[in-house]
Design a protein around this motif. Structure first.
Motif, PDB file in Angstrom:
ATOM      1  N   LYS A   1       0.745   3.483  -3.578  1.00 44.63           N
ATOM      2  CA  LYS A   1       1.137   2.214  -2.968  1.00 44.63           C
ATOM      3  C   LYS A   1       0.830   1.045  -3.891  1.00 44.63           C
ATOM      4  O   LYS A   1       1.670   0.167  -4.116  1.00 44.63           O
TER       5      LYS A   1
ATOM      6  N   TRP B   1       4.543   1.853   4.566  1.00 46.14           N
ATOM      7  CA  TRP B   1       3.239   2.363   4.142  1.00 46.14           C
ATOM      8  C   TRP B   1       2.573   3.032   5.347  1.00 46.14           C
ATOM      9  O   TRP B   1       2.085   2.366   6.242  1.00 46.14           O
TER      10      TRP B   1
ATOM     11  N   GLU C   1       9.883  -0.835   2.239  1.00 45.45           N
ATOM     12  CA  GLU C   1       8.845   0.167   2.019  1.00 45.45           C
ATOM     13  C   GLU C   1       8.059   0.359   3.310  1.00 45.45           C
ATOM     14  O   GLU C   1       7.713  -0.614   3.983  1.00 45.45           O
TER      15      GLU C   1
END
Length: 202
Positions: free
Chosen positions: A189, A178, A176
């Motif tokens: 998130k 962010w 992932e």
């Protein structure tokens, strides 16, 4: 990055009827050679030189590990409920080139606005993926140049409609990135982190 080998999923209800790969393929009208690779793609099976082994996630789905008497070849039986499992059915639809399953929960609520706002297609990677940001472009290109097989925006093997940014099949690794600080993105998130923690993808 998170490894899915220790992940959990909702356990299927117990069933007296256990199905072999052949029986599953017969009921679904598919080649039996497609079934185990699909289950492996979902992280439910591991391919070994002489057969198939159920993963921890597969066992949580009700898999029963068996071995042939003659050569000790490992194989797996599945409860009848696997035929109606949403995760398995969705993967079958994609593999069989049927209509894609529509998002229903997380992706259609908290994160759908983000996905609509940042439509894939603005940046094309070296290996042909269309990604949403320059950061994802850099990540994808690095994976490609490092000869690491990967998928972009792959659905997690869970009941919720959640997609990881990148997935590496070898090792079952989820990535992932962010990259934003706006509240809408931070809310998405936090929700994705909750899902990862729920299924121990961390």
């Amino acid at each position: 990055m998170s490894n899915a080998n220790t992940s959990k999923s909702a356990t299927l209800s117990s069933s007296n009827l256990l199905l072999s790969t052949t029986k599953i393929s017969e009921q679904l009208g598919l080649s039996r050679n497609k079934i185990n690779p699909i289950l492996a793609e979902l992280g439910l099976l591991d391919k070994v030189p002489n057969g198939w082994l159920a993963t921890r996630l597969g066992l949580s789905f009700g898999a029963v590990q068996k071995h042939e008497e003659k050569n000790n070849k490992p194989y797996v039986l599945w409860p009848e409920e696997i035929l109606n499992n949403q995760i398995f059915v969705a993967e079958l639809r994609k593999t069989s080139q049927h209509e894609d399953v529509k998002p229903t929960s997380l992706e259609s609520n908290a994160s759908l606005g983000f996905r609509e706002k940042f439509q894939a297609g603005e940046y094309r990677t070296t290996d042909g993926h269309w990604v949403r940001s320059k950061a994802e472009l850099a990540i994808d290109n690095w994976l490609y140049m490092a000869d690491i097989v990967h998928a972009y925006e792959r659905k997690l093997p869970v009941e919720e409609e959640v997609f990881c940014d990148f997935y590496i099949p070898s090792g079952k690794v989820y990535i992932e990135y962010w990259g934003y600080e706006k509240e809408e993105y931070l809310s998405r998130k936090r929700e994705k982190q909750r899902i990862y923690q729920k299924y121990e993808f961390n």
